[in-house]
Design an enzyme around this catalytic site. Structure first.
Site, short mmCIF file in Angstrom:
data_model
loop_
_atom_site.label_atom_id
_atom_site.label_comp_id
_atom_site.label_asym_id
_atom_site.label_seq_id
_atom_site.Cartn_x
_atom_site.Cartn_y
_atom_site.Cartn_z
N GLU A 139 -1.72 -9.22 -14.25
CA GLU A 139 -2.44 -8.06 -13.52
C GLU A 139 -3.41 -7.46 -14.47
OE1 GLU A 139 -1.38 -4.35 -10.64
OE2 GLU A 139 0.26 -6.08 -11.23
N GLY B 187 0.65 -1.31 -0.05
CA GLY B 187 0.17 -0.16 -0.07
C GLY B 187 0.76 1.15 0.06
N ALA B 188 2.17 1.11 -0.24
CA ALA B 188 2.92 2.33 -0.08
C ALA B 188 3.26 2.71 -1.52
CB ALA B 188 4.37 2.04 0.57
N GLY B 189 2.90 2.33 -2.63
CA GLY B 189 3.32 2.66 -3.89
C GLY B 189 4.36 2.39 -4.35
N LEU B 190 5.00 1.19 -3.86
CA LEU B 190 6.29 0.57 -4.14
C LEU B 190 6.30 -0.57 -4.93
CD1 LEU B 190 8.25 1.52 -0.69
CD2 LEU B 190 8.02 2.93 -2.91
N SER B 191 5.10 -1.02 -5.44
CA SER B 191 4.90 -1.80 -6.32
C SER B 191 4.97 -3.26 -5.55
CB SER B 191 5.64 -1.73 -7.64
OG SER B 191 5.12 -2.49 -8.96
N SER B 192 4.44 -3.64 -4.49
CA SER B 192 4.51 -4.89 -3.86
C SER B 192 3.94 -5.84 -4.75
CB SER B 192 3.92 -5.00 -2.40
OG SER B 192 2.61 -4.38 -2.51
N SER B 193 2.95 -5.60 -5.55
CA SER B 193 2.20 -6.56 -6.47
C SER B 193 3.07 -7.11 -7.50
CB SER B 193 0.98 -5.86 -6.84
OG SER B 193 1.31 -4.81 -7.67
N ASP C 15 6.38 -1.27 -13.77
CA ASP C 15 6.64 -1.95 -12.44
C ASP C 15 7.22 -3.34 -12.73
OD1 ASP C 15 5.45 0.09 -11.52
OD2 ASP C 15 3.84 -0.36 -10.74
#
Length: 378
Positions: free
Chosen positions: A153, A115-121, A165
């Site tokens: 995705e 949820g931090a916008g660091l592309s965990s997905s 990403d």
């Protein structure tokens, strides 16, 4: 085996009463500049960060897919089933794209902040793709696996993301940013030696809501695609400021501003590469801040938490700051002299307290390698 490996293998064995056959990892990312232009065939300048997602996997001799993460409970999924809106969708999407039918036991663990916008997905998708590629001997290239992860995705999770990403998570090089041509997937490594310049790239996690599988992202992508259709060009890569001005009345205010962001942001990417190669970090900082203004005003994907973080960082001496990622929350970055990091953190905390926001989190982003196989039992 490293301490981390011992811990991961121990957790895998505890969950599945067996040893993994493969362990792969992939990083999250920070994008220095080039936001919301990957799906317009633009150029972007991200780097992989020193936070990674680990995926351990074994074939279990059945048709069952069993997944576990961190300290959470185990769950069974069916590859042919519909998306559920849970984290397991990112895994299932990759398995579907790669045509995996044999049952697997999969354990996921990592430290990419969610949820931090660091592309965990993307980190999860790329770690799964790398593990499957090694386990089954598919011999796909890093670029091919990035496309697999993006397709997962797009097609299964339902998020119409561009390729940035997944590409940087797969192909990054330590101590470098990656100039990525999102049309061709050609990459150029650009040295990112912040330490030599006594600089730090500080990530400010606003802890604000960061959900992109909703209308906001899709609406902006659709606006850019509509501009392309109206102008009769292959992509916004072929547009320039003059073309947009001439057609401003046809486009209307909203589409004009969306396209203006894309066109000016692409130029900022090239200018940023020039500045980095010249060691002109003051110029890089100005470009980063200009990017935020464009994202805030023309693309309208910022929010109060992001704007306050950027303003507070710059007010106490950051060379530049901007929101990163899809927007609507998530993180900002600030290019900061090492000796000013504490002041920037204090200024942002104070500004958040005054506004009644949650206390932000801070990370120092260091340029790391992309996805890799850590262990393969062959």
């Amino acid at each position: 085996m490293s301490f981390v490996g011992d811990e991961l293998f121990g957790e895998f064995n505890r969950r599945f009463d067996a040893e993994p056959e493969v362990w792969a990892s992939a990083p999250g990312r920070v994008n220095i500049i080039g936001e919301h232009i990957d799906y317009s065939d633009g150029w972007v300048l991200p780097f992989a960060i020193n936070y990674r997602t680990n995926v351990l996997m074994r074939r279990n001799g059945s048709s069952e897919f069993r997944l576990a993460s961190g300290s959470g409970s185990m769950t069974s999924v069916r590859v042919e089933a519909d998306a559920t809106g849970k984290w397991t969708d990112y895994v299932v999407g990759v398995l579907r794209e790669l045509g995996v039918a044999a049952g697997l036991d999969i354990y996921v663990s990592g430290d990419v902040p969610n949820g931090a916008g660091l592309s965990s997905s993307a980190a999860l998708e790329c770690a799964v793709a790398t593990a499957v590629n090694a386990l089954f001997g598919f011999e796909k290239s890093a670029a091919e696996l990035a496309l697999v992860a993006q397709a997962a995705e797009n097609n299964f999770v339902g998020m119409p993301c561009g390729i940035m990403d997944q590409a940087v998570s797969m192909m990054a090089i330590a101590e470098h940013a990656l100039l990525l041509d999102c049309r061709t997937l050609d990459t150029t490594a650009v040295p990112l030696e912040l330490g030599k310049a006594d600089l730090i790239l500080l990530v400010i996690d606003t802890r604000a809501k960061h959900e992109l599988v909703d209308g906001g992202y899709a609406e902006r992508r659709a606006a850019c695609e509509s501009v392309v259709q109206l102008l009769g060009i292959p992509s916004l890569r072929e547009a320039d400021a003059q073309l947009l001005k001439v057609n401003a009345a046809v486009l209307g205010d909203v589409r004009y501003r969306r396209a203006r962001h894309a066109v000016t942001e692409m130029q900022r990417v090239h200018d940023a590469v020039t500045a980095m190669r010249a060691g002109d970090f003051a110029a890089l900082g100005r470009l980063i801040t200009a990017s935020h203004a464009s994202l805030r005003d023309d693309y309208e994907v910022s929010c109060a938490e992001l704007d306050i973080a950027v303003e507070a960082a710059i007010a106490v001496g950051a060379l530049g700051a901007r929101m990163v990622g899809g927007g609507f929350g998530g993180s900002a970055i600030a290019l900061v002299r090492s000796g000013l990091v504490g002041q920037v953190q204090s200024a942002v905390r104070d500004a958040y307290a005054a506004a009644g926001f949650k206390e932000p989190r801070f990370f120092v982003a260091q340029a790391a390698d992309g996805a890799r196989v850590e262990f393969l039992d062959k």
